[in-house]
Design a protein around this motif. Structure first.
Motif, PDB file in Angstrom:
ATOM      1  N   PRO A 187      37.881  17.748  -3.386  1.00 48.05           N
ATOM      2  CA  PRO A 187      38.831  18.115  -2.331  1.00 48.05           C
ATOM      3  C   PRO A 187      40.285  18.140  -2.814  1.00 48.05           C
ATOM      4  CG  PRO A 187      37.276  16.481  -1.531  1.00 48.05           C
ATOM      5  CD  PRO A 187      37.075  16.582  -3.007  1.00 48.05           C
ATOM      6  N   GLU A 188      40.571  17.395  -3.878  1.00 49.42           N
ATOM      7  CA  GLU A 188      41.942  17.345  -4.382  1.00 49.42           C
ATOM      8  C   GLU A 188      42.421  18.703  -4.892  1.00 49.42           C
ATOM      9  OE1 GLU A 188      39.709  14.940  -4.968  1.00 49.42           O
ATOM     10  OE2 GLU A 188      40.694  13.414  -3.743  1.00 49.42           O
ATOM     11  N   LEU A 189      41.484  19.607  -5.200  1.00 48.23           N
ATOM     12  CA  LEU A 189      41.854  20.908  -5.741  1.00 48.23           C
ATOM     13  C   LEU A 189      42.010  21.985  -4.662  1.00 48.23           C
ATOM     14  CD1 LEU A 189      39.584  21.040  -8.936  1.00 48.23           C
ATOM     15  CD2 LEU A 189      42.012  20.428  -8.773  1.00 48.23           C
ATOM     16  N   LEU A 190      41.777  21.633  -3.400  1.00 48.44           N
ATOM     17  CA  LEU A 190      41.888  22.615  -2.322  1.00 48.44           C
ATOM     18  C   LEU A 190      43.346  23.047  -2.137  1.00 48.44           C
ATOM     19  CD1 LEU A 190      39.464  21.044   0.313  1.00 48.44           C
ATOM     20  CD2 LEU A 190      39.066  23.093  -1.065  1.00 48.44           C
ATOM     21  N   ASP A 191      43.533  24.341  -1.905  1.00 48.92           N
ATOM     22  CA  ASP A 191      44.874  24.892  -1.670  1.00 48.92           C
ATOM     23  C   ASP A 191      45.115  24.953  -0.170  1.00 48.92           C
ATOM     24  OD1 ASP A 191      47.230  26.276  -1.465  1.00 48.92           O
ATOM     25  OD2 ASP A 191      46.593  27.999  -2.666  1.00 48.92           O
ATOM     26  N   TRP A 192      45.896  24.021   0.348  1.00 51.61           N
ATOM     27  CA  TRP A 192      46.120  23.908   1.785  1.00 51.61           C
ATOM     28  C   TRP A 192      47.175  24.884   2.311  1.00 51.61           C
ATOM     29  CZ3 TRP A 192      42.457  21.068   3.950  1.00 51.61           C
ATOM     30  CH2 TRP A 192      41.833  20.081   3.184  1.00 51.61           C
ATOM     31  N   SER A 193      47.703  25.732   1.455  1.00 52.17           N
ATOM     32  CA  SER A 193      48.720  26.695   1.902  1.00 52.17           C
ATOM     33  C   SER A 193      48.105  27.985   2.419  1.00 52.17           C
ATOM     34  CB  SER A 193      49.682  27.016   0.751  1.00 52.17           C
ATOM     35  OG  SER A 193      49.010  27.719  -0.294  1.00 52.17           O
ATOM     36  N   VAL A 194      46.787  28.163   2.202  1.00 49.61           N
ATOM     37  CA  VAL A 194      46.112  29.387   2.625  1.00 49.61           C
ATOM     38  C   VAL A 194      44.870  29.029   3.448  1.00 49.61           C
ATOM     39  CG1 VAL A 194      46.910  30.722   0.643  1.00 49.61           C
ATOM     40  CG2 VAL A 194      44.734  29.478   0.508  1.00 49.61           C
ATOM     41  N   PRO A 195      44.432  29.916   4.339  1.00 50.67           N
ATOM     42  CA  PRO A 195      43.195  29.646   5.080  1.00 50.67           C
ATOM     43  C   PRO A 195      41.980  29.783   4.169  1.00 50.67           C
ATOM     44  CG  PRO A 195      44.024  31.823   5.640  1.00 50.67           C
ATOM     45  CD  PRO A 195      45.056  31.194   4.762  1.00 50.67           C
ATOM     46  N   PHE A 196      40.944  28.997   4.438  1.00 48.00           N
ATOM     47  CA  PHE A 196      39.702  29.090   3.686  1.00 48.00           C
ATOM     48  C   PHE A 196      38.576  28.512   4.542  1.00 48.00           C
ATOM     49  CE2 PHE A 196      41.739  25.088   2.361  1.00 48.00           C
ATOM     50  CZ  PHE A 196      40.743  24.170   2.653  1.00 48.00           C
ATOM     51  N   VAL A 197      37.358  28.677   4.061  1.00 45.07           N
ATOM     52  CA  VAL A 197      36.180  28.161   4.774  1.00 45.07           C
ATOM     53  C   VAL A 197      35.372  27.314   3.796  1.00 45.07           C
ATOM     54  CG1 VAL A 197      34.055  28.761   5.996  1.00 45.07           C
ATOM     55  CG2 VAL A 197      36.096  30.193   6.266  1.00 45.07           C
ATOM     56  N   ILE A 198      34.959  26.137   4.242  1.00 40.33           N
ATOM     57  CA  ILE A 198      34.033  25.331   3.449  1.00 40.33           C
ATOM     58  C   ILE A 198      32.679  25.314   4.151  1.00 40.33           C
ATOM     59  CG2 ILE A 198      35.805  23.901   2.380  1.00 40.33           C
ATOM     60  CD1 ILE A 198      34.815  21.643   4.394  1.00 40.33           C
ATOM     61  N   LYS A 199      31.614  25.353   3.334  1.00 38.62           N
ATOM     62  CA  LYS A 199      30.255  25.364   3.866  1.00 38.62           C
ATOM     63  C   LYS A 199      29.375  24.469   2.996  1.00 38.62           C
ATOM     64  CE  LYS A 199      30.497  30.292   5.163  1.00 38.62           C
ATOM     65  NZ  LYS A 199      29.885  31.629   4.955  1.00 38.62           N
ATOM     66  N   PRO A 200      28.409  23.767   3.606  1.00 41.71           N
ATOM     67  CA  PRO A 200      27.414  23.061   2.784  1.00 41.71           C
ATOM     68  C   PRO A 200      26.648  24.080   1.941  1.00 41.71           C
ATOM     69  CG  PRO A 200      27.249  22.425   5.100  1.00 41.71           C
ATOM     70  CD  PRO A 200      28.141  23.613   5.044  1.00 41.71           C
ATOM     71  N   LEU A 201      26.310  23.707   0.726  1.00 38.58           N
ATOM     72  CA  LEU A 201      25.564  24.622  -0.137  1.00 38.58           C
ATOM     73  C   LEU A 201      24.262  25.049   0.529  1.00 38.58           C
ATOM     74  CD1 LEU A 201      25.450  25.990  -2.921  1.00 38.58           C
ATOM     75  CD2 LEU A 201      24.198  23.975  -3.745  1.00 38.58           C
ATOM     76  N   ILE A 202      23.647  24.126   1.277  1.00 41.48           N
ATOM     77  CA  ILE A 202      22.456  24.458   2.060  1.00 41.48           C
ATOM     78  C   ILE A 202      22.721  24.037   3.500  1.00 41.48           C
ATOM     79  CG2 ILE A 202      19.995  24.079   2.406  1.00 41.48           C
ATOM     80  CD1 ILE A 202      19.749  23.449  -0.544  1.00 41.48           C
ATOM     81  N   GLY A 203      22.693  24.994   4.409  1.00 42.60           N
ATOM     82  CA  GLY A 203      22.972  24.675   5.807  1.00 42.60           C
ATOM     83  C   GLY A 203      22.825  25.894   6.695  1.00 42.60           C
ATOM     84  N   ALA A 204      22.754  25.649   7.993  1.00 43.98           N
ATOM     85  CA  ALA A 204      22.581  26.738   8.961  1.00 43.98           C
ATOM     86  C   ALA A 204      23.276  26.379  10.262  1.00 43.98           C
ATOM     87  CB  ALA A 204      21.082  26.985   9.207  1.00 43.98           C
ATOM     88  N   ARG A 205      23.409  27.390  11.130  1.00 47.98           N
ATOM     89  CA  ARG A 205      23.944  27.220  12.484  1.00 47.98           C
ATOM     90  C   ARG A 205      25.362  26.643  12.503  1.00 47.98           C
ATOM     91  NH1 ARG A 205      18.959  25.499  12.010  1.00 47.98           N
ATOM     92  NH2 ARG A 205      19.628  23.338  11.838  1.00 47.98           N
TER      93      ARG A 205
END
Length: 304
Positions: A187-205
């Motif tokens: 998480p330390e490498l996330l760029d909080w200046s732009v919008p983005f989406v995080i998703k579980p590698l395996i997941g639904a709904r």
């Protein structure tokens, strides 16, 4: 118009149209890029992988509406075990025969729905004229369209007769392989200046999915975005690896005086050795998290 699907009452809007070149480009993506990327990770293989050489006889592409052929930039993900089959079939009569041919060709012996939140498989089974079970039938040679919220336990013993994945349902590794997402290393490498989406590698709904929107864009984009603190909490609370995808804005649309967002849910069936368009739905909601809920509206999407 309203339509009842299980315990849900869904609002239905008018038919929308999509340019045939966008459809053709999406078909090319499925047949020459997505299919091969997903098959590389199909372990253990389920029935469709073993006997058809494809991930599923019916897949659904969820994407932002586009007018150009740059469809890869608009795709959120491809559902291998898509929901909405009953809704789709109940809204169209012209394509039912096409769907029947696909399920006949893959020798589908019926739908098996066990402990699943999806409510319209029974409608799909009735329209297609195949059996519907809420427990495993005694005849287990299959194959069956098997759906469950579970990816582990007793249900996995039936994966070899399942047309769709069980353990790997919702696996998004293909997004990373195709350069449509990246593994989130920390998480330390996330760029909080732009919008983005995080998703579980395996997941639904949309479970565990967060749409991060910087404060500077919240007024413009409206509700549905996640804060930095919520995004970090979600990551910290999950044992599943996460991927990060660039924010792909849905299409802004106003309906009955309310601002909202629209995405496409396009279905493709395995026919004559290739995935072909078999109809689709648009899905609108006054929220960036576009899914089926009491404030959502659906309608058919057809090719012109």
């Amino acid at each position: 118009m309203k339509k009842r699907i299980g315990s849900w009452e869904i609002k239905i809007g008018p038919t929308a149209f999509i340019d045939k070149e966008v459809i053709r480009e999406t078909e090319r993506f499925l047949n020459y890029q997505w299919k091969e990327a997903l098959l590389e990770t199909a372990n253990p293989p389920w029935w469709s992988v073993e006997h058809l050489g494809v991930p599923s006889p019916i897949v659904r592409v969820d994407m932002a509406p586009v007018e150009s052929k740059a469809i890869k930039e608009a795709i959120y993900e491809v559902e291998v075990r898509p929901a909405g089959l009953g809704l789709m079939l109940s809204l169209t009569t012209e394509r039912v025969k096409q769907w029947e041919q696909i399920f006949t060709a893959c020798k589908c012996q019926g739908f098996v729905n066990i402990n699943s939140s999806v409510q319209d498989d029974k409608i799909a089974a009735e329209i297609l004229g195949v059996p519907y079970y809420q427990e495993f039938p005694k005849e287990t040679e299959g194959p069956y369209w098997i759906r469950s919220n579970q990816r582990a336990g007793e249900i996995t013993q039936f994966e070899s007769i399942s047309l769709v994945p069980i353990r790997q349902d919702g696996d998004k590794t293909y997004l990373v392989k195709l350069g449509m997402a990246e593994e989130m290393l920390t998480p330390e490498l996330l760029d909080w200046s732009v919008p983005f989406v995080i998703k579980p590698l395996i997941g639904a709904r949309l479970e565990g999915v967060e749409i991060y929107i910087p404060n500077s864009l919240k007024k413009k984009l409206g509700p549905g975005g996640s804060t930095r603190s919520r995004t970090l909490r979600t990551i910290a609370s999950s044992e599943m690896p996460y991927i990060i995808q660039r924010f792909i804005p849905p299409q802004r649309e106003e309906r009955e005086g309310v601002q909202g967002w629209t995405i496409w849910r396009l279905f493709f069936g395995w026919q004559t050795s290739r995935y072909q368009f078999i109809g689709g739905l648009w899905n609108w909601r006054p929220n960036l998290r576009v899914h089926g809920s009491s404030d959502a509206v659906f309608g058919l999407v057809e090719m012109v």
